[in-house]
Design an enzyme around this catalytic site. Structure first.
Site, mmCIF file in Angstrom:
data_model
loop_
_atom_site.group_PDB
_atom_site.id
_atom_site.type_symbol
_atom_site.label_atom_id
_atom_site.label_comp_id
_atom_site.label_asym_id
_atom_site.label_seq_id
_atom_site.Cartn_x
_atom_site.Cartn_y
_atom_site.Cartn_z
ATOM 1 N N ASP A 27 42.733 37.208 36.569
ATOM 2 C CA ASP A 27 43.238 36.225 37.528
ATOM 3 C C ASP A 27 44.703 35.960 37.144
ATOM 4 O O ASP A 27 45.119 36.275 36.021
ATOM 5 C CB ASP A 27 42.397 34.948 37.403
ATOM 6 N N ASP A 29 47.140 32.850 38.217
ATOM 7 C CA ASP A 29 47.522 31.473 37.887
ATOM 8 C C ASP A 29 46.651 30.905 36.787
ATOM 9 O O ASP A 29 45.435 30.835 36.930
ATOM 10 C CB ASP A 29 47.371 30.572 39.121
#
Ligand code: MG
Length: 257
Positions: A27, A29
């Site tokens: 992922d 952020d």
């Protein structure tokens, strides 16, 4: 994508739990870039502005957006529209599609302003792990529901450490469902040429670890930056196999993994 043959010893730089994985999907952020707090601050300004302009009758529902709890519970890992709708619904507000779009647009404007003003950095522990994976010949992808993912990685000067990127624009183009559906991660791992059941996903969002579990990944790593007992328990409940505070722990000798 062809996988370079590498001597087994290059895998010694990785924690044992990663030595058999054929690919890793990260992922963006909060996992690669230190941008979750920029998102959280932008959401807070957008939601608090809305709550002040349209205060719910119930005082508990009027309370300001909480950058830790509300962020993790309602918006983290989701698309802007899904996040805006989830939080407003949680406060008992039956928002029209137009209202949801307006709040989401506010958040987008505030986020972009803050990003331009403050920039963004990659977590050093993540960079260490990604470089160790690269040295071991393990392909790496970045995945994110955000249309800003490419810009974030580029600003943090880590974009070229990844073999593939599936971002919000790609998700929209391919019609991929948002997390907790696993579509984004499955597309990313497909581009790396590895089956999900031989790959790992690294996520800090509850919706994200759930997507990893639903996608049948061999290993779901939860990242708990706040190091809170509650967050760790929630990540485990939603599908994480292990939870780390920093990804440097997944380099050899980093922690008992
Ligand atoms: Mg995240």
């Amino acid at each position: 994508m062809h996988r370079p043959s590498t001597p087994d010893s290059s895998r010694d730089m990785l924690a044992p739990v990663l030595r058999d994985v054929r690919a890793v999907v990260f992922d963006t952020d909060g996992v690669i870039t230190d941008s979750a707090k920029v998102h959280a601050a932008a959401w807070k300004a957008a939601f608090d502005g809305f709550l002040r302009a349209h205060p719910p009758e119930d005082s508990d529902r009027r309370r300001p957006f909480d950058e830790q709890d509300d962020y993790l519970r309602h918006v983290d890992g989701k698309s802007r529209l899904d996040g805006a709708e989830a939080f407003l619904t949680a406060r008992g507000i039956e928002a029209s599609a137009k209202t949801v779009r307006a709040v989401a647009a506010d958040k987008e404007r505030l986020f972009t302003e803050r990003l331009r003003e403050h920039g963004v950095e990659a977590f050093p522990g993540t960079v260490r792990l990604v470089k160790a994976l690269r040295a071991a010949g393990v392909p790496r992808a970045a995945a994110s529901a955000s249309r800003h993912a490419g810009e974030l990685l580029s600003r943090a000067e880590v974009l070229d450490l990844f073999d593939a990127l599936v971002d919000g624009d790609e998700a929209a183009r391919l019609g991929l469902a948002g997390k907790p559906a696993p579509d984004l991660f499955l597309e990313a791992v497909r581009r790396l040429g590895a089956p999900a059941d031989r790959a790992a996903v690294v996520e800090d969002a509850l919706a994200g670890v759930e997507a990893g579990r639903r996608g049948g990944f061999a290993l779901v790593v939860g990242v708990d930056r706040a190091a809170g007992a509650d967050t760790r328990a929630r990540l485990l409940r939603h599908g994480a196999d292990i939870v780390v505070h920093d990804l440097g722990e997944l380099c050899a000798g980093g922690a008992p993994w």
